[in-house]
Motif scaffolding. Sequence first.
Motif, mmCIF file in Angstrom:
data_model
loop_
_atom_site.group_PDB
_atom_site.id
_atom_site.type_symbol
_atom_site.label_atom_id
_atom_site.label_comp_id
_atom_site.label_asym_id
_atom_site.label_seq_id
_atom_site.Cartn_x
_atom_site.Cartn_y
_atom_site.Cartn_z
ATOM 1 N N LEU A 130 0.806 -1.280 -0.032
ATOM 2 C CA LEU A 130 -0.012 -0.011 0.134
ATOM 3 C C LEU A 130 0.779 1.149 0.002
ATOM 4 N N LYS A 131 2.201 1.171 -0.300
ATOM 5 C CA LYS A 131 3.045 2.142 0.017
ATOM 6 C C LYS A 131 2.826 3.125 1.144
ATOM 7 N N LEU A 132 2.731 2.669 2.411
ATOM 8 C CA LEU A 132 2.474 3.581 3.449
ATOM 9 C C LEU A 132 3.596 4.059 4.079
ATOM 10 N N GLY A 133 3.492 5.156 4.441
ATOM 11 C CA GLY A 133 4.845 5.643 5.217
ATOM 12 C C GLY A 133 4.862 4.937 6.996
ATOM 13 N N ASP A 134 5.842 5.407 7.396
ATOM 14 C CA ASP A 134 6.195 4.865 8.876
ATOM 15 C C ASP A 134 4.936 5.604 9.861
ATOM 16 N N ASP A 135 4.367 6.597 9.492
ATOM 17 C CA ASP A 135 3.481 7.160 10.265
ATOM 18 C C ASP A 135 2.231 6.411 10.292
ATOM 19 N N PHE A 136 1.910 5.356 9.716
ATOM 20 C CA PHE A 136 0.816 4.423 9.702
ATOM 21 C C PHE A 136 1.189 3.191 10.442
ATOM 22 N N LYS A 137 0.440 2.552 11.110
ATOM 23 C CA LYS A 137 0.604 1.533 12.263
ATOM 24 C C LYS A 137 -0.671 0.413 11.676
ATOM 25 N N ILE A 138 -0.095 -0.871 11.474
ATOM 26 C CA ILE A 138 -0.858 -1.953 11.020
ATOM 27 C C ILE A 138 -1.261 -2.638 12.270
ATOM 28 N N LEU A 139 -2.525 -2.915 12.337
ATOM 29 C CA LEU A 139 -3.114 -3.668 13.522
ATOM 30 C C LEU A 139 -3.930 -4.945 13.201
ATOM 31 N N PHE A 140 -3.896 -5.929 13.770
ATOM 32 C CA PHE A 140 -4.794 -7.057 13.452
ATOM 33 C C PHE A 140 -5.557 -7.553 14.718
ATOM 34 N N LEU A 141 -6.928 -7.042 14.595
ATOM 35 C CA LEU A 141 -8.191 -7.160 15.379
ATOM 36 C C LEU A 141 -9.165 -8.534 14.979
ATOM 37 N N GLN A 142 -9.970 -8.527 15.915
ATOM 38 C CA GLN A 142 -10.842 -9.525 15.511
ATOM 39 C C GLN A 142 -12.371 -8.758 15.632
ATOM 40 N N GLY A 143 -13.296 -9.417 15.569
ATOM 41 C CA GLY A 143 -14.833 -8.720 15.670
ATOM 42 C C GLY A 143 -15.132 -8.428 14.110
ATOM 43 N N PRO B 64 -5.729 -13.980 16.079
ATOM 44 C CA PRO B 64 -6.273 -15.106 15.319
ATOM 45 C C PRO B 64 -5.127 -15.714 14.281
ATOM 46 N N THR B 65 -4.151 -16.595 14.927
ATOM 47 C CA THR B 65 -2.823 -16.705 14.500
ATOM 48 C C THR B 65 -2.892 -17.388 12.947
ATOM 49 N N PHE B 66 -3.686 -18.274 12.964
ATOM 50 C CA PHE B 66 -3.858 -19.035 11.535
ATOM 51 C C PHE B 66 -4.466 -17.927 10.462
ATOM 52 N N SER B 67 -5.446 -17.303 10.620
ATOM 53 C CA SER B 67 -6.067 -16.281 9.873
ATOM 54 C C SER B 67 -5.031 -15.304 9.598
ATOM 55 N N ILE B 68 -3.919 -14.689 10.412
ATOM 56 C CA ILE B 68 -3.089 -13.864 10.032
ATOM 57 C C ILE B 68 -2.092 -14.500 9.074
ATOM 58 N N TYR B 69 -1.579 -15.688 9.609
ATOM 59 C CA TYR B 69 -0.745 -16.483 8.585
ATOM 60 C C TYR B 69 -1.133 -16.467 6.974
ATOM 61 N N MET B 70 -2.532 -16.806 6.992
ATOM 62 C CA MET B 70 -3.186 -17.031 5.956
ATOM 63 C C MET B 70 -3.084 -15.455 5.020
ATOM 64 N N VAL B 71 -3.387 -14.478 5.719
ATOM 65 C CA VAL B 71 -3.152 -13.231 5.175
ATOM 66 C C VAL B 71 -1.809 -13.024 4.415
ATOM 67 N N SER B 72 -0.747 -13.471 5.382
ATOM 68 C CA SER B 72 0.610 -13.037 4.933
ATOM 69 C C SER B 72 0.947 -13.876 3.540
ATOM 70 N N LEU B 73 0.233 -15.081 3.432
ATOM 71 C CA LEU B 73 0.499 -15.881 2.393
ATOM 72 C C LEU B 73 -0.223 -15.149 1.155
ATOM 73 N N VAL B 74 -1.320 -14.810 1.589
ATOM 74 C CA VAL B 74 -2.118 -13.898 0.263
ATOM 75 C C VAL B 74 -1.357 -12.700 -0.066
ATOM 76 N N LEU B 75 -0.601 -12.086 0.714
ATOM 77 C CA LEU B 75 0.210 -10.742 0.452
ATOM 78 C C LEU B 75 1.261 -11.358 -0.305
ATOM 79 N N LYS B 76 1.908 -12.210 -0.018
ATOM 80 C CA LYS B 76 3.056 -12.749 -0.566
ATOM 81 C C LYS B 76 2.782 -13.198 -1.850
#
Length: 362
Positions: free
Chosen positions: A62-75, A241-253
């Motif tokens: 997404l070409k985000l600068g360091d002023d952006f934080k990435i968070l992983f939430l549920q809900g 949600p560790t497995f979901s985040i792992y899958m997201v990482s594979l999709v991003l790769k």
Amino acid sequence: MTERVYNFYPGPATLPLPVLEAARDELLNFQATGMSVMEISHRSKQYEGVQNEAAARLKRLLKLGDDFKILFLQGGASLQFEMVPMNFLSPEKTADYLVTGSFAKKAAQEGKYFGKVNLAVDTGEEGFRRIPDPAELKFSPNPVYVHLTSNNTIYGTQWQTFPTCGEVPLVADMSSDILSRPFNPAPFGLIYAGAQKNLGPAGVTIVIIREDMLAKANPDLPVMLRYETFVKNNSLYNTPPTFSIYMVSLVLKWLEDLGGVEAIYRRNQEKAALIYDAIDRSNGFYRGHAEKNSRSLMNVTFRLPSEELEQKFISEATNQGLIGLKGHRSVGGLRASIYNAMPYEGCKALADFMKDFMAKNG
Ligand SMILES: *Cc1c(COP(=O)(O)O)cnc(C)c1O
């Protein structure tokens, strides 16, 4: 079915085959740990590596600068309808909402629990067929943020260019089109997206928050409802949600390997054009729900001359391995959800089926 089908479900949705294969290949023994990624501690260095890599990939894509934080939430995105106003709105303040679909409307309704909500536009009376012109937006004098839904999943409309609101931060629900096209992140104070459309499986919600926005958040909230908690603890305050985040990482790769957002955007345009062309060249047999200049590249909504034909279309398409085409109950008709992971061939197969069906039934 013994083969994989073309899955047009709106979400959870189709995932890239190479991602599923990669997950399968290391399911029983992740990175020589002798365990599945599902079984290892969220405090282990292997898991933290997965999560940090997912965040780094998203930032690059997404070409985000360091002023952006990435968070992983549920809900889900639905909890963000509440967390956003809970953190930034208060009874004496106003937030502006651009109501272009039912998720946008839900977000606005939740805002009312925490402060004043101004509907700067609401296209509901017209059946949410279009994205408004900038001139129609009636902003309040001093909103704390302007909330919009970048892609209206149910109606098949998508903001083509985002409104400009000066210093007022935009807050966007990008659940159904994040990473589908390039955009300038600078005006956005906060972006959220449930993973199950364009990012991975259900179970995790991505929140992207700008530092100056975070600084304005209400500190006087329960710990799990504060964005600050997730920023300070690298989204590891509690078990993610560790497995979901792992899958997201594979999709991003997968997306990075493909050439990133520009490459997928070109492909998404070609894919959507196949189906919109089939609609536009049908002499009115297929009628698009969205106005042409508001059309979504992610969800194509259309009707047939009768509900009987719509039923027939769905059942014959299903027999040919084109799955999940029934429209949302509030719109009726059909909807083809063609997120990043839908291959070009799937859209081609659907467009060919549409032509064939019309020839036989038109
Ligand atoms: C699917 C969707 C939602 C709802 O997401 P949940 O994760 O089920 O809460 C919200 N907004 C948009 C734009 C969506 O497409």
